[in-house]
Design a protein around this motif. Structure first.
Motif, PDB file in Angstrom:
ATOM      1  N   ALA A   1      84.469-105.106  -3.769  1.00 50.88           N
ATOM      2  CA  ALA A   1      83.171-104.470  -4.012  1.00 50.88           C
ATOM      3  C   ALA A   1      82.467-105.046  -5.239  1.00 50.88           C
ATOM      4  O   ALA A   1      81.239-104.966  -5.339  1.00 50.88           O
ATOM      5  N   CYS A   2      83.225-105.613  -6.172  1.00 46.34           N
ATOM      6  CA  CYS A   2      82.613-106.079  -7.430  1.00 46.34           C
ATOM      7  C   CYS A   2      82.938-107.543  -7.722  1.00 46.34           C
ATOM      8  O   CYS A   2      82.063-108.378  -7.896  1.00 46.34           O
ATOM      9  N   PHE A   3      84.242-107.838  -7.760  1.00 49.24           N
ATOM     10  CA  PHE A   3      84.631-109.151  -8.275  1.00 49.24           C
ATOM     11  C   PHE A   3      84.207-110.291  -7.363  1.00 49.24           C
ATOM     12  O   PHE A   3      83.980-111.416  -7.839  1.00 49.24           O
ATOM     13  N   ALA A   4      84.092-110.029  -6.071  1.00 47.93           N
ATOM     14  CA  ALA A   4      83.699-111.093  -5.148  1.00 47.93           C
ATOM     15  C   ALA A   4      82.417-111.785  -5.618  1.00 47.93           C
ATOM     16  O   ALA A   4      82.291-113.004  -5.533  1.00 47.93           O
ATOM     17  N   CYS A   5      81.469-110.996  -6.152  1.00 50.45           N
ATOM     18  CA  CYS A   5      80.204-111.595  -6.624  1.00 50.45           C
ATOM     19  C   CYS A   5      80.331-112.177  -8.029  1.00 50.45           C
ATOM     20  O   CYS A   5      79.569-113.074  -8.406  1.00 50.45           O
ATOM     21  N   HIS A   6      81.249-111.646  -8.831  1.00 44.61           N
ATOM     22  CA  HIS A   6      81.403-112.141 -10.204  1.00 44.61           C
ATOM     23  C   HIS A   6      82.296-113.394 -10.283  1.00 44.61           C
ATOM     24  O   HIS A   6      82.227-114.146 -11.249  1.00 44.61           O
ATOM     25  N   ALA A   7      83.137-113.592  -9.257  1.00 41.45           N
ATOM     26  CA  ALA A   7      84.152-114.651  -9.308  1.00 41.45           C
ATOM     27  C   ALA A   7      83.608-116.048  -9.649  1.00 41.45           C
ATOM     28  O   ALA A   7      84.276-116.790 -10.378  1.00 41.45           O
ATOM     29  N   PRO A   8      82.407-116.416  -9.135  1.00 39.57           N
ATOM     30  CA  PRO A   8      81.935-117.780  -9.441  1.00 39.57           C
ATOM     31  C   PRO A   8      81.587-117.997 -10.917  1.00 39.57           C
ATOM     32  O   PRO A   8      81.345-119.132 -11.334  1.00 39.57           O
ATOM     33  N   LEU A   9      81.548-116.923 -11.713  1.00 40.11           N
ATOM     34  CA  LEU A   9      81.048-117.020 -13.092  1.00 40.11           C
ATOM     35  C   LEU A   9      82.162-117.180 -14.126  1.00 40.11           C
ATOM     36  O   LEU A   9      82.080-116.640 -15.233  1.00 40.11           O
ATOM     37  N   ALA A  10      83.183-117.948 -13.781  1.00 41.04           N
ATOM     38  CA  ALA A  10      84.317-118.108 -14.707  1.00 41.04           C
ATOM     39  C   ALA A  10      83.864-118.658 -16.065  1.00 41.04           C
ATOM     40  O   ALA A  10      84.414-118.295 -17.109  1.00 41.04           O
ATOM     41  N   ASP A  11      82.838-119.515 -16.067  1.00 40.30           N
ATOM     42  CA  ASP A  11      82.402-120.134 -17.328  1.00 40.30           C
ATOM     43  C   ASP A  11      81.863-119.135 -18.338  1.00 40.30           C
ATOM     44  O   ASP A  11      81.866-119.396 -19.547  1.00 40.30           O
ATOM     45  N   SER A  12      81.345-117.997 -17.835  1.00 39.59           N
ATOM     46  CA  SER A  12      80.873-116.963 -18.776  1.00 39.59           C
ATOM     47  C   SER A  12      81.802-115.748 -18.719  1.00 39.59           C
ATOM     48  O   SER A  12      81.377-114.630 -19.003  1.00 39.59           O
ATOM     49  N   ASP A  13      83.078-116.009 -18.378  1.00 37.52           N
ATOM     50  CA  ASP A  13      84.081-114.931 -18.296  1.00 37.52           C
ATOM     51  C   ASP A  13      83.635-113.844 -17.302  1.00 37.52           C
ATOM     52  O   ASP A  13      83.856-112.671 -17.536  1.00 37.52           O
ATOM     53  N   TYR A  14      82.986-114.297 -16.211  1.00 37.22           N
ATOM     54  CA  TYR A  14      82.625-113.430 -15.068  1.00 37.22           C
ATOM     55  C   TYR A  14      81.497-112.451 -15.368  1.00 37.22           C
ATOM     56  O   TYR A  14      81.306-111.474 -14.638  1.00 37.22           O
ATOM     57  N   VAL A  15      80.732-112.725 -16.415  1.00 37.23           N
ATOM     58  CA  VAL A  15      79.635-111.833 -16.818  1.00 37.23           C
ATOM     59  C   VAL A  15      78.294-112.470 -16.441  1.00 37.23           C
ATOM     60  O   VAL A  15      78.047-113.635 -16.760  1.00 37.23           O
TER      61      VAL A  15
END
Lengths: 158, 158
Positions: A138-152
């Motif tokens: 529900a949440c992390f699937a969309c945040h996962a690509p943002l590893a460079d900003s620690d998923y934020v």
């Protein structure tokens, strides 16, 4: 103590504790934290169903450190405070609170979701959780690509 | 010291001081103050020319007391932080800062404008004042009807 008793005691002690620890705490007092930025999501936006309205991002002190280094320390908490957006008379004003979304950093506790615990509190009610065990899909699937900003997603601005 | 010299010294000491005292200070650090509320003012709104964009209201601790009693103590400061509102892809996002508006309470210092000093800092630049001596007509004229809330438009929300 026999080994099976020891095992049972450990199981009794550990299991509920693990479950409670994994629960993301309600971010008490977040309205007094640093206001990072705001945004209005309107009808037609792909995230309208989930996040339509006006939202404000608040950060605690640890999260402020995280923005500056793209590495958020344990204890960093970000709040996504979503209110209804009322359009009238060529203005958008704030309505009722829809949900208080939370990201709570604890690398050891949330290893499957980038070290972040995710939760949502419907209407801002600390007792009405809407994410629970669904954080990964529900949440992390969309945040996962943002590893460079620690998923934020959000960034600090002046 | 002769009396005319004394008078001259007093004049030298007092006049610039009085002028400086009446100048509303730039609200240093306001971005870390309490975020009261936000609003978007769009094209077609009667205040669009002056205040079009997305604005956030911030309050220092004294101003928070004021909201709760409708009587703001000396030292209360409210900031109206106006950013461009960028409309694209069914969302409104924050753009450049247009102006930092300030209300600074000091009953003795600002008797003609409800006890509030008003100022605006163009682009948020502490050295670019846009109100100066025009506070009575440029600001207070619209706030004057609000005596019941100590001339403040915004209200606290949860």
């Amino acid at each position: 103590m026999k080994s099976w008793m020891l095992a049972a005691v450990i199981a009794l002690m550990m299991s509920p504790a693990v479950a409670e620890d994994a629960e993301v705490p309600h971010p008490d007092g977040y309205r007094h934290w640093f206001h990072v930025k705001s945004m209005v999501i309107e009808e037609g936006h792909p995230l309208y169903a989930a996040f339509g309205g006006i939202h404000h991002i608040y950060a605690n002190d640890e999260a402020l450190q995280g923005y500056r280094s793209d590495a958020f320390p344990d204890g960093a908490v970000l709040v996504f405070d979503l209110l209804d957006a009322e359009h009238a008379d060529h203005a958008v004003t704030e309505g009722e609170r829809k949900v208080v979304g939370v990201m709570h950093k604890n690398a050891a506790r949330y290893p499957n979701t980038g070290g972040w615990g995710f939760e949502g509190f419907a209407g801002g009610d600390p007792n009405t959780r809407v994410v629970g065990s669904e954080a990964e899909s529900a949440c992390f699937a969309c945040h996962a690509p943002l590893a460079d900003s620690d998923y934020v997603f959000s960034r600090l601005r002046d």
